[in-house]
Write a protein that holds these residues in place. Structure first.
Motif, mmCIF file in Angstrom:
data_model
loop_
_atom_site.group_PDB
_atom_site.id
_atom_site.type_symbol
_atom_site.label_atom_id
_atom_site.label_comp_id
_atom_site.label_asym_id
_atom_site.label_seq_id
_atom_site.Cartn_x
_atom_site.Cartn_y
_atom_site.Cartn_z
ATOM 1 N N VAL A 50 -16.633 24.695 -27.734
ATOM 2 C CA VAL A 50 -17.687 25.282 -26.889
ATOM 3 C C VAL A 50 -18.443 26.408 -27.590
ATOM 4 O O VAL A 50 -19.524 26.805 -27.127
ATOM 5 C CB VAL A 50 -17.127 25.779 -25.540
ATOM 6 N N HIS A 55 -21.455 26.696 -24.904
ATOM 7 C CA HIS A 55 -22.215 25.563 -24.382
ATOM 8 C C HIS A 55 -21.269 24.385 -24.158
ATOM 9 O O HIS A 55 -20.298 24.183 -24.884
ATOM 10 C CB HIS A 55 -23.325 25.149 -25.363
ATOM 11 N N GLY A 56 -21.552 23.616 -23.122
ATOM 12 C CA GLY A 56 -20.762 22.442 -22.820
ATOM 13 C C GLY A 56 -19.390 22.795 -22.251
ATOM 14 O O GLY A 56 -19.124 23.931 -21.844
ATOM 15 N N HIS A 57 -18.530 21.784 -22.197
ATOM 16 C CA HIS A 57 -17.190 21.950 -21.632
ATOM 17 C C HIS A 57 -16.196 21.178 -22.489
ATOM 18 O O HIS A 57 -16.449 20.031 -22.881
ATOM 19 C CB HIS A 57 -17.140 21.426 -20.195
ATOM 20 N N HIS A 79 -17.578 13.591 -29.301
ATOM 21 C CA HIS A 79 -17.022 13.897 -27.990
ATOM 22 C C HIS A 79 -15.495 13.936 -27.969
ATOM 23 O O HIS A 79 -14.910 14.431 -27.008
ATOM 24 C CB HIS A 79 -17.505 12.870 -26.958
ATOM 25 N N ASP A 106 -18.076 17.596 -23.678
ATOM 26 C CA ASP A 106 -19.314 17.011 -23.163
ATOM 27 C C ASP A 106 -20.155 18.116 -22.525
ATOM 28 O O ASP A 106 -19.776 19.292 -22.536
ATOM 29 C CB ASP A 106 -19.036 15.888 -22.161
ATOM 30 N N GLN A 107 -21.280 17.721 -21.941
ATOM 31 C CA GLN A 107 -22.244 18.699 -21.436
ATOM 32 C C GLN A 107 -21.688 19.558 -20.313
ATOM 33 O O GLN A 107 -22.022 20.728 -20.194
ATOM 34 C CB GLN A 107 -23.512 17.984 -20.940
ATOM 35 N N ASP A 108 -20.867 18.960 -19.457
ATOM 36 C CA ASP A 108 -20.332 19.702 -18.322
ATOM 37 C C ASP A 108 -18.928 19.197 -18.008
ATOM 38 O O ASP A 108 -18.430 18.262 -18.634
ATOM 39 C CB ASP A 108 -21.250 19.589 -17.095
#
Length: 677
Positions: free
Chosen positions: A303, A331-333, A366, A394-396
């Motif tokens: 992240v 950023h992201g998770h 990922h 990933d994004q969230d």
């Protein structure tokens, strides 16, 4: 920067450090025990040297031997990894005294955190929030009881010099205190050699949130945001993630600032983790500082986009931190789980043995895998049974959870038992999905994370039918292959459809699932079958259009189209392992011959004390001729960094004791017998 470093550790952390060093052009030196001569960290390092026997005390805990190797090979620094000597202040001092850089905090900083009581007092003085409690040296039971009443209940008694969940008791009422105090002190004395305790208010249903900090030798300490580790079993972390689904931006900033204060209070250098307990109301309290890199550091790396091992090396070489606090993004998770050789259905008993098959997802943007073993390696009894760390990004959070489910579905481990199925249920559980799990949830509701005892749900039944179809298709493929190689390739007898004169053909198959035998009967061939399951009420299912492409099985079951994945080696008439997965759940089966004589294991089973796994006998408490009660401890063995108590299956008299302290024993070995009743 260093030209050559020695890694005083093993397994995935050693491989992780080697990987970063390779990208920086730094040569690496590994050390290894007799049990690790063929280990991956030995194979991947530029040089490797033996340092002793398989037990940690004879190898990885021998600081003198490690330093001797470093001096001999010209290593300029030692990276301790985590575990073993990573938080040993005496080792850090010895490394520096030998003129070698220690890649970690100062020994003085470690010593300040060596006592929970002293650390708590130090943090309180620095302005870091601490749980209300008592940390004084006066250990008079009456005084402690009075302090407990003052603090209020529920309350926790903790060993001042403990760790790993030992020496801890929760007291919910004043009248419980004396007995629990005595129990806690006895356990602390046995485990750590000191029975001093501290008292603190017990936070109900807390979250465990830790802040990654970094300090350099130029006086700068910053934080790299948080990781949440609330999914725990018996105080051991099971799932870690960043960012925390619980924290607001304001609380994150406040906790980060408190973590920096904690680091500054002990003049912290290099990587460390400040651990906090967080109440449901958002109140947070200092727990401890782990003065090393953490197992779960990859989620922070994903992240933030940083390489924490590279930062460790640069700081140890005297460089300033590569970024200031303002330069730390998020950023992201990211989420991490640990694949272990253990049996969740047997109380998470650690396992060992050869990894006959290790199938893991491919690494990409990922999915990340940190592992110290490959297929064919052995998980030994001497060390932690972790096989790999699986980390997704990933994004969230919802997308990261979906990535994790997909990655776990691709995992298969054969040889020792594993926790894969437990993890698959964990990451689908509402408490995890909704981000509301607390540190005690798993222990309170463990049964919710265990697989069903029998194949009865519709989804499981589909998997059973899928395994049957895979077997049928494999039989037909083998028959065609045998016919092609024969003198009569077009013979009608080469068709594996079970046809016999007088009836339309029937094939019988058998599986074993969790010691339960399941028998099935099939009619048909070529992907179209009628399957009967006599043990289940709904005994007949129609299968049409079954096709197996590699590991992917597509078919229609009673008119419903399904796509399943098949793993394993159970595609022979002699039996074997079959694992079916539908993307949500897995079913493990053992394919066995239909007409196999079953031997009863009942006779004599109540007369033996056996080893549940390979290990070393620590102590033998009784001798032949001694009377014993049902459940009485006969001996203790040590395996996988834990002690296992072996107890008598019934009351009686010991006829024979077959082991002495120090013996290494294999799984299922009979260590003691009872006289026949």
């Amino acid at each position: 920067m260093f030209e050559k470093i020695l890694i005083a550790n093993r397994g995935e952390i050693a491989c992780r450090v080697i990987r970063t060093c390779r990208t920086l052009g730094i040569r690496t030196v590994a050390v290894y025990s007799e049990a690790d001569a063929d280990a991956q960290h030995v194979r991947q390092a530029d040089e490797a040297y033996p340092i002793g026997g398989p037990r940690p005390a004879d190898s990885y805990l021998r600081g003198d031997a490690i330093i001797e190797v470093a001096l001999r090979c010209g290593a300029q620094a030692i990276h301790p990894g985590y575990g073993f000597l990573s938080e040993n202040a005496d080792f850090a001092d010895a490394v520096e005294a030998a003129g070698i850089a220690f890649i970690g905090p100062k020994a003085a900083s470690m010593r300040k955190m060596g006592s929970k009581a002293g650390a708590k007092e130090l943090m309180q003085a620095a302005g870091v929030p601490v749980v209300p409690g008592y940390t004084g040296e006066n250990q008079d039971p009456a005084l402690l009881h009075g302090e407990a009443d003052r603090i209020g209940y529920p309350l926790m008694i903790k060993a001042a010099h403990g760790g790993g969940g030992k020496g801890m008791r929760i007291v919910r009422a004043s009248e419980e205190f004396p007995a629990l105090l005595e129990s806690c002190q006895r356990e602390a004395r046995n485990a750590f050699g000191r029975d001093r305790v501290l008292l603190e208010r017990y936070v109900e249903r807390p979250r465990h949130i830790e802040i990654q900090i970094f300090g350099d030798r130029h006086g700068q300490v910053i934080h790299l945001n948080e990781r949440e580790c609330s999914a725990q079993r018996r105080y051991q972390k099971v799932l870690e993630e960043s960012p925390s689904p619980f924290l607001s931006a304001e609380l994150r900033a406040t906790m980060g600032a408190a973590a920096v204060l904690a680091g500054q209070a002990i003049d912290y250098v290099n990587a460390g983790t400040v651990e906090f307990i967080v109440g449901q109301d958002g109140g947070f309290y200092f727990m401890e500082i782990n003065t090393r890199l953490q197992v779960e550091h990859p989620v922070t790396e994903l992240v933030t986009g940083l390489d924490l091992v590279e930062w460790q090396l640069r700081v140890a070489a005297g460089e300033a931190l590569p970024r200031t606090q303002d330069g730390i993004g998020q950023h992201g998770h990211a989420i991490e789980v640990r694949l272990y050789a253990e049996d969740p259905e047997a109380g998470f008993l650690p396992g060992s043995g050869k990894l006959e098959r290790l199938r893991l997802p491919s690494a990409d943007a990922h999915v990340r895998l940190d592992s110290g073993v490959i297929e064919g390696d052995t998980v030994t009894i001497f060390y932690d049974p972790m096989i790999a760390k699986l980390i997704v990004f990933d994004q969230d959070r919802p997308r990261a959870l979906a990535r994790l489910r997909g990655a776990l579905a691709q995992c298969e481990i054969a040889g020792p038992k594993s926790n894969i199925e437990f993890l698959e249920r964990l990451v689908r559980h509402p408490a995890v999905v909704e981000g509301r799990i607390d540190t005690g949830y798993l222990d309170r509701h463990l049964e919710e994370f265990m697989p069903a005892a029998q194949v009865d749900a519709v989804g499981d039944r589909d998997l059973l039918i899928g395994a049957t179809v895979v077997q049928l298709l494999a039989q037909e493929r083998r028959s065609r292959g045998n016919a092609s190689a024969s003198n009569d390739p077009d013979s009608p007898w080469a068709i594996a459809d079970g046809w016999r004169l007088g009836h339309g053909g029937r094939r019988s198959l058998a599986f074993v699932q969790r010691d339960e035998r399941l028998e099935l009967q099939a009619h048909g061939s070529g992907g179209d079958y009628r399957i009967e399951i006599p043990a289940l009420a709904d005994v007949q299912h129609q299968v049409q259009g079954a096709r197996l492409d590699g590991t992917e099985l597509s078919l229609r079951i009673d008119g419903r189209a399904r796509r399943l994945t098949a793993f394993g080696d159970g595609l022979t008439e002699n039996g074997g392992r079959v694992v079916m997965h539908d993307g949500q759940r897995r079913l493990r089966l053992e394919s066995v011959p239909m007409y196999r004589h079953e031997h009863s294991a009942a006779s004599g089973s109540g007369n033996n004390v056996t080893a549940p796994m390979p290990g070393r006998v620590v102590v033998v408490k009784l001798a032949a001729g001694d009377a014993v009660e049902a459940g009485q401890e006969v001996m203790v063995i040590e395996a996988m960094k834990m002690e296992l108590s072996l107890k008598s299956p019934r009351a009686g008299v010991l006829a024979e004791v077959r082991a002495v302290a120090g013996d290494f024993v294999e799984a299922d070995a009979v260590l003691a017998t009872l006289e026949t009743a």
